[in-house]
Scaffold this motif. Structure first.
Motif, short mmCIF file in Angstrom:
data_model
loop_
_atom_site.label_atom_id
_atom_site.label_comp_id
_atom_site.label_asym_id
_atom_site.label_seq_id
_atom_site.Cartn_x
_atom_site.Cartn_y
_atom_site.Cartn_z
N ARG A 16 0.82 -1.21 0.00
CA ARG A 16 0.00 0.00 0.00
C ARG A 16 0.85 1.26 0.00
O ARG A 16 0.38 2.33 -0.41
N ILE A 17 2.11 1.16 0.44
CA ILE A 17 2.96 2.36 0.45
C ILE A 17 3.23 2.86 -0.96
O ILE A 17 3.59 4.03 -1.15
N LEU A 18 3.08 1.98 -1.97
CA LEU A 18 3.32 2.39 -3.35
C LEU A 18 2.11 3.07 -3.97
O LEU A 18 2.19 3.58 -5.08
N GLU A 19 1.00 3.07 -3.25
CA GLU A 19 -0.24 3.58 -3.80
C GLU A 19 -0.65 4.93 -3.22
O GLU A 19 -1.55 5.57 -3.75
N ASN A 20 0.00 5.36 -2.14
CA ASN A 20 -0.43 6.62 -1.54
C ASN A 20 0.31 7.81 -2.13
O ASN A 20 1.23 7.65 -2.95
N GLY A 21 -0.06 8.99 -1.70
CA GLY A 21 0.51 10.21 -2.27
C GLY A 21 1.95 10.46 -1.87
O GLY A 21 2.60 11.34 -2.44
N GLN A 22 2.46 9.72 -0.90
CA GLN A 22 3.84 9.88 -0.46
C GLN A 22 4.65 8.62 -0.73
O GLN A 22 5.52 8.24 0.05
N ALA A 23 4.37 7.97 -1.85
CA ALA A 23 5.06 6.73 -2.20
C ALA A 23 6.56 6.96 -2.32
O ALA A 23 7.00 7.97 -2.89
N PRO A 24 7.37 6.05 -1.79
CA PRO A 24 8.82 6.19 -1.93
C PRO A 24 9.25 5.94 -3.38
O PRO A 24 8.53 5.29 -4.15
N ARG A 55 8.03 6.28 -10.37
CA ARG A 55 8.49 6.06 -9.01
C ARG A 55 8.88 4.61 -8.73
O ARG A 55 9.35 4.28 -7.64
N VAL A 56 8.68 3.74 -9.72
CA VAL A 56 9.09 2.35 -9.58
C VAL A 56 9.96 1.99 -10.78
O VAL A 56 9.49 2.01 -11.92
N ASN A 57 11.21 1.70 -10.53
CA ASN A 57 12.16 1.43 -11.61
C ASN A 57 12.77 0.04 -11.43
O ASN A 57 13.44 -0.23 -10.43
N VAL A 58 12.50 -0.85 -12.40
CA VAL A 58 12.98 -2.22 -12.32
C VAL A 58 14.10 -2.43 -13.35
O VAL A 58 13.91 -2.14 -14.53
#
Length: 276
Positions: free
Chosen positions: A145-153, A189-192
């Motif tokens: 869920r941390i990837l879905e909120n407005g403050q996702a890392p 914000r997600v780099n694989v």
């Protein structure tokens, strides 16, 4: 006479959640069955959650918040409840994940837990012991869920190519898992990145690790072995792993080329195009 299980709200976050759900339901003058009808779940499920025998979901919590006028209380408790279901030694890491502004991870054997599908997670967590598997899977997926909120890392993930070829849960599970990875192509914000077999020896040979960076606090490095994990903010260890990660990213394929490789492995090894 109906026996009502008495919960100690201080026993665990799940007990506290059940206590609050029951308290607000009774204050609204509803039976478990009536609340279930309103939120489109069975009264039996409501009862199991109230007695801490079943994990609530975010959807269930949101519906109950709306039905009981609890102003988002149950939805806010979900993260705490799910985190409490994680192994005790891993709860600190889940907390670091939720607070980090940037996560850099290198994994050699499995897809990172933050990017696992439900089926993949079930295959991994249930391989040796299926006791409480539903709760274990729910707890792992809850971390995402941390990837879905407005403050996702900002998440950087370098995967050894072997992870793509290791068939976890069968071909269908792997097709869905690799398609899930490809679903992040458009997410900045997600780099694989994939570290291909052709690289040979590399800076990550000592093993997988995660680094957590924060807006104000020192960075933390996390490593784990067969049974437990270790985290440290020691500047020398952080510096060493930062250098290793820089070399890993330099040796790995770019996110674009990595996506091409993931798609190729999925088509050739698992027999289906992600858009088919």
């Amino acid at each position: 006479m109906v026996h009502i299980n008495v919960l100690d709200p201080s026993a665990s976050p799940l007990d506290y959640y059940g206590f609050e759900l029951r308290r607000h339901r009774e204050a609204a003058g509803l039976t478990q069955k009536q609340l279930g009808q309103i939120v489109n779940y069975t009264g039996s499920l409501v009862g199991q959650i109230e007695t801490a025998r079943k994990l609530p979901t975010l959807e269930f919590s949101e519906r109950c918040d709306a039905a009981l006028g609890t102003e988002g209380l149950l939805s806010r408790l979900i993260d705490l409840v799910l985190r409490s279901e994680l192994p005790a030694w891993f709860r600190q890491i889940a907390e670091l994940e939720s607070r980090a502004t940037e996560i850099q991870a290198f994994h050699t054997h499995l897809i990172h837990g933050l990017l696992q599908t439900e089926e993949y997670a079930r295959a991994v967590l249930g391989y040796v012991d299926r006791t409480g598997l539903d709760r274990k899977v729910a707890a792992r997926l809850g971390r995402q869920r941390i990837l879905e909120n407005g403050q996702a890392p900002l998440l950087w993930l370098v995967l050894d190519e072997g992870v793509l070829h290791r068939q976890v849960g069968g071909a269908a599970v792997m097709r869905k898992q690799l398609a899930h990875l490809l679903g992040y192509e458009a997410n900045p914000r997600v780099n694989v990145q994939v570290l291909p077999f052709g690289v040979g020896a590399h800076a990550g040979s000592p093993g997988p690790f995660d680094m957590f960076r924060f807006s104000k606090d020192p960075a933390i490095v996390y490593t784990e072995d067969y049974e437990t994990g270790r985290s440290t903010a020691n500047p020398e260890r952080v510096g060493e792993h930062s250098l290793r990660y820089a070399h890993l990213q330099a040796a790995a394929l770019s996110p674009v080329d990595s996506a091409l490789l993931i798609r190729s492995v999925m088509e050739e090894r698992y027999g289906e195009h992600p858009l088919a």
